[in-house]
Scaffold this motif. Structure first.
Motif, PDB file in Angstrom:
ATOM      1  N   MET A   1       0.854  -1.209   0.000  1.00  0.00           N
ATOM      2  CA  MET A   1       0.000   0.000   0.000  1.00  0.00           C
ATOM      3  C   MET A   1       0.884   1.252   0.000  1.00  0.00           C
ATOM      4  SD  MET A   1      -3.280  -0.712   0.064  1.00  0.00           S
ATOM      5  CE  MET A   1      -4.096   0.632   0.911  1.00  0.00           C
ATOM      6  N   GLN A   2       0.468   2.250  -0.800  1.00  0.00           N
ATOM      7  CA  GLN A   2       1.224   3.499  -0.851  1.00  0.00           C
ATOM      8  C   GLN A   2       0.770   4.436   0.249  1.00  0.00           C
ATOM      9  OE1 GLN A   2       0.129   5.930  -4.067  1.00  0.00           O
ATOM     10  NE2 GLN A   2       1.796   7.385  -3.850  1.00  0.00           N
ATOM     11  N   GLU A   3       1.707   5.110   0.833  1.00  0.00           N
ATOM     12  CA  GLU A   3       1.371   6.101   1.848  1.00  0.00           C
ATOM     13  C   GLU A   3       1.856   7.461   1.345  1.00  0.00           C
ATOM     14  OE1 GLU A   3       2.262   7.168   6.512  1.00  0.00           O
ATOM     15  OE2 GLU A   3       3.367   5.589   5.490  1.00  0.00           O
ATOM     16  N   VAL A   4       0.915   8.377   1.152  1.00  0.00           N
ATOM     17  CA  VAL A   4       1.263   9.707   0.677  1.00  0.00           C
ATOM     18  C   VAL A   4       1.568  10.575   1.881  1.00  0.00           C
ATOM     19  CG1 VAL A   4       0.502  11.734  -0.604  1.00  0.00           C
ATOM     20  CG2 VAL A   4      -0.184   9.456  -1.354  1.00  0.00           C
ATOM     21  N   ILE A   5       2.759  11.169   1.914  1.00  0.00           N
ATOM     22  CA  ILE A   5       3.155  11.976   3.066  1.00  0.00           C
ATOM     23  C   ILE A   5       3.615  13.350   2.591  1.00  0.00           C
ATOM     24  CG2 ILE A   5       3.829   9.965   4.434  1.00  0.00           C
ATOM     25  CD1 ILE A   5       6.733  10.581   3.674  1.00  0.00           C
ATOM     26  N   ASN A   6       3.939  14.197   3.552  1.00  0.00           N
ATOM     27  CA  ASN A   6       4.461  15.535   3.257  1.00  0.00           C
ATOM     28  C   ASN A   6       3.575  16.305   2.290  1.00  0.00           C
ATOM     29  OD1 ASN A   6       6.682  14.940   4.857  1.00  0.00           O
ATOM     30  ND2 ASN A   6       7.894  14.191   3.119  1.00  0.00           N
ATOM     31  N   GLU A   7       2.302  16.352   2.599  1.00  0.00           N
ATOM     32  CA  GLU A   7       1.389  17.091   1.730  1.00  0.00           C
ATOM     33  C   GLU A   7       1.749  18.572   1.750  1.00  0.00           C
ATOM     34  OE1 GLU A   7      -3.392  17.815   1.484  1.00  0.00           O
ATOM     35  OE2 GLU A   7      -2.614  15.825   2.008  1.00  0.00           O
ATOM     36  N   ILE A   8       1.871  19.165   0.562  1.00  0.00           N
ATOM     37  CA  ILE A   8       2.325  20.547   0.440  1.00  0.00           C
ATOM     38  C   ILE A   8       1.143  21.435   0.103  1.00  0.00           C
ATOM     39  CG2 ILE A   8       3.872  22.090  -0.828  1.00  0.00           C
ATOM     40  CD1 ILE A   8       5.502  19.578  -1.577  1.00  0.00           C
ATOM     41  N   PRO A   9       0.898  22.513   0.868  1.00  0.00           N
ATOM     42  CA  PRO A   9      -0.168  23.431   0.512  1.00  0.00           C
ATOM     43  C   PRO A   9       0.138  24.077  -0.833  1.00  0.00           C
ATOM     44  CG  PRO A   9       0.625  23.837   2.747  1.00  0.00           C
ATOM     45  CD  PRO A   9       1.589  22.907   2.099  1.00  0.00           C
ATOM     46  N   ASN A  10      -0.838  24.128  -1.715  1.00  0.00           N
ATOM     47  CA  ASN A  10      -0.629  24.693  -3.040  1.00  0.00           C
ATOM     48  C   ASN A  10      -1.597  25.840  -3.259  1.00  0.00           C
ATOM     49  OD1 ASN A  10      -0.048  25.208  -5.684  1.00  0.00           O
ATOM     50  ND2 ASN A  10      -1.120  23.436  -6.495  1.00  0.00           N
ATOM     51  N   SER A  11      -1.093  27.056  -3.230  1.00  0.00           N
ATOM     52  CA  SER A  11      -1.959  28.227  -3.377  1.00  0.00           C
ATOM     53  C   SER A  11      -2.472  28.381  -4.792  1.00  0.00           C
ATOM     54  CB  SER A  11      -1.178  29.489  -2.974  1.00  0.00           C
ATOM     55  OG  SER A  11      -0.033  29.633  -3.791  1.00  0.00           O
ATOM     56  N   TYR A  12      -1.940  27.610  -5.725  1.00  0.00           N
ATOM     57  CA  TYR A  12      -2.352  27.755  -7.117  1.00  0.00           C
ATOM     58  C   TYR A  12      -3.522  26.869  -7.492  1.00  0.00           C
ATOM     59  CZ  TYR A  12       2.141  30.079  -7.399  1.00  0.00           C
ATOM     60  OH  TYR A  12       3.191  30.923  -7.181  1.00  0.00           O
ATOM     61  N   SER A  31       9.011  -0.226 -11.991  1.00  0.00           N
ATOM     62  CA  SER A  31      10.097   0.643 -12.460  1.00  0.00           C
ATOM     63  C   SER A  31       9.597   1.822 -13.284  1.00  0.00           C
ATOM     64  CB  SER A  31      11.126  -0.167 -13.281  1.00  0.00           C
ATOM     65  OG  SER A  31      11.681  -1.184 -12.494  1.00  0.00           O
ATOM     66  N   ASN A  32       8.398   2.264 -13.003  1.00  0.00           N
ATOM     67  CA  ASN A  32       7.851   3.458 -13.652  1.00  0.00           C
ATOM     68  C   ASN A  32       7.438   4.429 -12.549  1.00  0.00           C
ATOM     69  OD1 ASN A  32       6.237   5.421 -14.957  1.00  0.00           O
ATOM     70  ND2 ASN A  32       5.655   3.960 -16.557  1.00  0.00           N
ATOM     71  N   PRO A  33       8.208   5.487 -12.327  1.00  0.00           N
ATOM     72  CA  PRO A  33       7.930   6.385 -11.196  1.00  0.00           C
ATOM     73  C   PRO A  33       6.557   7.053 -11.292  1.00  0.00           C
ATOM     74  CG  PRO A  33       9.539   7.366 -12.686  1.00  0.00           C
ATOM     75  CD  PRO A  33       9.369   5.940 -13.117  1.00  0.00           C
ATOM     76  N   LEU A  34       6.066   7.295 -12.496  1.00  0.00           N
ATOM     77  CA  LEU A  34       4.770   7.946 -12.645  1.00  0.00           C
ATOM     78  C   LEU A  34       3.634   7.041 -12.186  1.00  0.00           C
ATOM     79  CD1 LEU A  34       5.157   9.767 -16.099  1.00  0.00           C
ATOM     80  CD2 LEU A  34       5.873  10.498 -13.816  1.00  0.00           C
ATOM     81  N   ILE A  35       3.798   5.734 -12.346  1.00  0.00           N
ATOM     82  CA  ILE A  35       2.784   4.775 -11.893  1.00  0.00           C
ATOM     83  C   ILE A  35       2.985   4.462 -10.414  1.00  0.00           C
ATOM     84  CG2 ILE A  35       1.892   2.426 -12.140  1.00  0.00           C
ATOM     85  CD1 ILE A  35       2.528   2.576 -15.114  1.00  0.00           C
ATOM     86  N   GLU A  36       4.227   4.279 -10.003  1.00  0.00           N
ATOM     87  CA  GLU A  36       4.511   3.913  -8.618  1.00  0.00           C
ATOM     88  C   GLU A  36       4.126   5.026  -7.627  1.00  0.00           C
ATOM     89  OE1 GLU A  36       8.524   2.664  -8.145  1.00  0.00           O
ATOM     90  OE2 GLU A  36       8.327   0.906  -9.454  1.00  0.00           O
ATOM     91  N   ALA A  37       4.045   6.268  -8.122  1.00  0.00           N
ATOM     92  CA  ALA A  37       3.681   7.373  -7.242  1.00  0.00           C
ATOM     93  C   ALA A  37       2.169   7.532  -7.100  1.00  0.00           C
ATOM     94  CB  ALA A  37       4.283   8.670  -7.786  1.00  0.00           C
ATOM     95  N   LEU A  38       1.410   6.787  -7.881  1.00  0.00           N
ATOM     96  CA  LEU A  38      -0.050   6.873  -7.815  1.00  0.00           C
ATOM     97  C   LEU A  38      -0.578   6.140  -6.581  1.00  0.00           C
ATOM     98  CD1 LEU A  38      -0.979   6.145 -11.556  1.00  0.00           C
ATOM     99  CD2 LEU A  38      -1.051   8.379 -10.401  1.00  0.00           C
ATOM    100  N   PRO A  39      -1.780   6.462  -6.141  1.00  0.00           N
ATOM    101  CA  PRO A  39      -2.408   5.673  -5.072  1.00  0.00           C
ATOM    102  C   PRO A  39      -2.566   4.227  -5.535  1.00  0.00           C
ATOM    103  CG  PRO A  39      -3.618   7.711  -5.469  1.00  0.00           C
ATOM    104  CD  PRO A  39      -2.641   7.565  -6.592  1.00  0.00           C
ATOM    105  N   PRO A  40      -2.836   3.304  -4.624  1.00  0.00           N
ATOM    106  CA  PRO A  40      -2.974   1.893  -5.005  1.00  0.00           C
ATOM    107  C   PRO A  40      -4.223   1.658  -5.851  1.00  0.00           C
ATOM    108  CG  PRO A  40      -3.659   2.215  -2.743  1.00  0.00           C
ATOM    109  CD  PRO A  40      -3.073   3.516  -3.188  1.00  0.00           C
ATOM    110  N   ILE A  41      -4.265   0.500  -6.469  1.00  0.00           N
ATOM    111  CA  ILE A  41      -5.473   0.091  -7.197  1.00  0.00           C
ATOM    112  C   ILE A  41      -6.511  -0.312  -6.146  1.00  0.00           C
ATOM    113  CG2 ILE A  41      -6.448  -1.609  -8.786  1.00  0.00           C
ATOM    114  CD1 ILE A  41      -3.662  -1.757 -10.120  1.00  0.00           C
ATOM    115  N   PHE A  42      -7.668   0.344  -6.185  1.00  0.00           N
ATOM    116  CA  PHE A  42      -8.667   0.156  -5.133  1.00  0.00           C
ATOM    117  C   PHE A  42      -9.587  -1.025  -5.430  1.00  0.00           C
ATOM    118  CE2 PHE A  42      -7.748   4.772  -5.012  1.00  0.00           C
ATOM    119  CZ  PHE A  42      -7.294   4.865  -3.709  1.00  0.00           C
ATOM    120  N   THR A  43     -10.055  -1.652  -4.352  1.00  0.00           N
ATOM    121  CA  THR A  43     -11.100  -2.664  -4.478  1.00  0.00           C
ATOM    122  C   THR A  43     -12.448  -1.944  -4.521  1.00  0.00           C
ATOM    123  OG1 THR A  43     -11.387  -2.883  -2.080  1.00  0.00           O
ATOM    124  CG2 THR A  43      -9.709  -4.281  -3.133  1.00  0.00           C
TER     125      THR A  43
END
Length: 568
Positions: A1-12, A31-43
């Motif tokens: 399971m992916q854990e998203v941390i260090n959420e950054i406030p985005n004024s834009y 080995s694809n950072p764009l896919i590995e950074a996504l949330p998990p595949i949900f049930t």
């Protein structure tokens, strides 16, 4: 399971997070950072739990003031009950994003070469329809069409909320990797269906999300359409756009001759050359522009298109209506009966947005009129009053006649704010009248009280009796009203008081005379008795103790005078 941390406030704008990579169960996605950074595949269970929205409700709110409850009713806009098509939609979007990234791995040389090729085309001011390093297409996205109010856009927004829109990469596999990934980008098709309008919206949205300056740099009117399209394609790859969503695609029907085909062909080019999946959303009016070549070009997508129609009267409908029915802010709760369930479905024809607004407006009317409960008659009245614009379309759906339905390519949205204000205006108007009357009464009472005080003080200074003054002043105001001038009130009061005193004096004099005559009559009767007894008046008075000796201590001057006068 992916854990998203260090959420950054985005004024834009969009939600921005630091990338956290998770291992992939499916080897294609490794080995694809764009896919590995996504949330998990949900049930399905995960989706239902995350996508459902049941706003807070407290039964005590039913007894709040009407104006507060009008605000509470608006809470129903938050209510969201997922159905099978929502689960299907989530899976489609999950697949589209991942499959789109599958052959756009920034760690691969092919992606770097495509980016360089795109940059060179921009320098030459042309739009590439083919790349030497063309991406192997994995998915082409899909389309969603259906009536307005069927829940398309709301469902899309709920599903997209699963994905942080901006993912900031710093390092991948112990190597520096500075990359700003946009997992999805949603635009509205320009009202006139113009390609330039679409490009300008694209640059503007990127600026909002990233704080960039692309609109000023690339949105100039001097730029050709081909150059703007190439820059749009280039930036989509440069920022790793995972899914491009174009809403209100039916606007293409209003574009100039050939304009709709050109835009649709551009979307096909994005899919075929860059590998960016495109999701098109529109009403039934969009069906005519999504035919022929565009359909042929997308035939190999495998995703299939979604046509959302009105909800039939089935278990899903019952689930929706039962969940919604709990949110009642009328003083009296109305249980859901099969008749009311059928009525809501009949009047809304299974269109979720209309059913929800009909339920809300029925409550607003019940509160505004003081009826405070939901009835079949009230719901029918609201349908007649508030659904006038959509009534012809709903009647066509009720008929089931394809030729009648074809006359209406879309259902006009209900202006909820206008309808709520219409019902509120009646109670607001009554409330304003009540407040105005109250203010007028206070003003009148204050003025009357001031007048009473002034007149009373003046009369007291003239030595009239206080008890008489109070009743007299009230009598004058009752007769002439509070608008009477002070001097006039004083004159009228004095007149009444003088008349009262004259009557009282006359009554006192009359009473005194009556008393004196009564005493004289009594002496005459006694004198007659003395004559009957053949005695002198003096002897008879003396025997009856009416007269006494002058030296008697009980002798009374008044009685003596009286006898003396009478005898004489």
């Amino acid at each position: 399971m992916q854990e998203v941390i260090n959420e950054i406030p985005n004024s834009y704008g969009g939600k921005k997070v630091d990338a956290v990579y998770s291992s992939q169960i499916i080897q294609d996605y490794e080995s694809n950072p764009l896919i590995e950074a996504l949330p998990p595949i949900f049930t399905d269970e995960d989706v239902i739990e995350q996508i459902s929205v049941f706003p807070p409700f407290d039964e005590k709110e039913r007894f709040l003031n009407a104006n507060y409850r009008f605000h509470c009713v608006q809470r129903l806009f938050q209510y969201f009950q997922p159905f099978e098509n929502h689960l299907d939609l989530e899976q489609r979007i999950s697949r589209a994003i991942r499959q789109g990234y599958l052959h756009r791995n920034p760690m691969k040389i092919e992606e770097v070469m495509r980016t360089q090729e795109s940059y060179q085309a921009i320098k030459e001011g042309k739009f590439l329809t083919n790349y030497e390093t063309e991406v192997r297409r994995a998915t082409a996205g899909f389309t969603i069409v259906g009536f307005s109010g069927i829940g398309k856009s709301t469902a899309i927004e709920r599903v997209l909320s699963f994905y942080p829109q901006i993912i900031k990469h710093h390092e991948y596999q112990s190597k520096p990797f500075i990359f700003m990934q946009i997992s999805w980008l949603k635009l509205d098709c320009p009202f006139d269906g113009s390609l330039k309008g679409l490009c300008i919206s694209f640059f503007s949205e990127l600026d909002r999300l990233l704080g960039s300056n692309y609109l000023n740099k690339f949105g100039s009117q001097r730029s050709t359409t081909d150059l703007m399209l190439q820059r749009m394609a280039h930036l989509s790859g440069l920022h790793g756009v995972g899914l491009l969503i174009i809403d209100e695609i039916q606007h293409l029907s209003l574009s100039k001759s050939g304009g709709s085909d050109k835009m649709l062909n551009f979307f096909v080019t994005l899919v075929n050359t860059i590998g960016i999946p495109v999701l098109l959303i529109g009403t039934n009016k969009a069906i005519s522009v999504l035919q022929s070549e565009f359909r042929q070009a997308r035939r190999g997508s495998g995703q299939g298109d979604m046509v959302w129609s009105q909800m039939p009267k089935n278990e899903s409908w019952d689930l929706f209506i039962e969940g919604m029915w709990e949110y009642q802010w009328t003083t009296n709760f109305t249980p859901l009966t099969s008749e009311l369930n059928d009525l809501i479905h009949e009047e809304s024809q299974g269109i979720i947005d209309i059913a929800l607004k009909l339920f809300m407006l029925s409550q607003v009317k019940a509160i505004a009129t003081g009826e405070e409960k939901l009835t079949k008659q009230l719901i029918k009245q609201v349908t007649s009053d508030s659904l006038k614009l959509v009534k012809p379309m709903l009647n066509a759906l009720k008929s089931g006649n394809p030729s009648e339905i074809a006359k209406y390519e879309d259902i006009r949205p209900i202006d909820m704010e206008e309808e709520v204000e219409k019902y509120k205006s009646s109670i607001d108007f009554q409330e304003k009248i009540r407040i105005q009357k109250k203010l007028q009464d206070k003003k009148r009472q204050k003025k009357e009280q001031s007048l009473v005080e002034e007149v009373t003080l003046h009369l007291l200074s003239m030595d009239f009796e206080p008890k008489e003054i109070n009743s007299t002043v009230k009598k004058v105001l009752k007769k002439f009203g509070e608008e009477i001038e002070k001097n006039t009130a004083i004159k009228e009061a004095i007149k009444i008081l003088i008349e009262k005193e004259a009557k009282q004096n006359k009554a006192t004099t009359s009473k005194r005379k009556t008393k004196e005559m009564s005493k004289q009559n009594e002496l005459i009767i006694i004198m007659q008795e003395a004559r009957q007894k053949k005695k002198s008046v003096y002897e008879w008075f003396n025997e009856n103790n009416i007269i006494k000796h002058p030296i008697d201590e009980e002798w009374g001057e008044e009685d003596g005078t009286l006898v003396s006068d009478s005898v004489s």
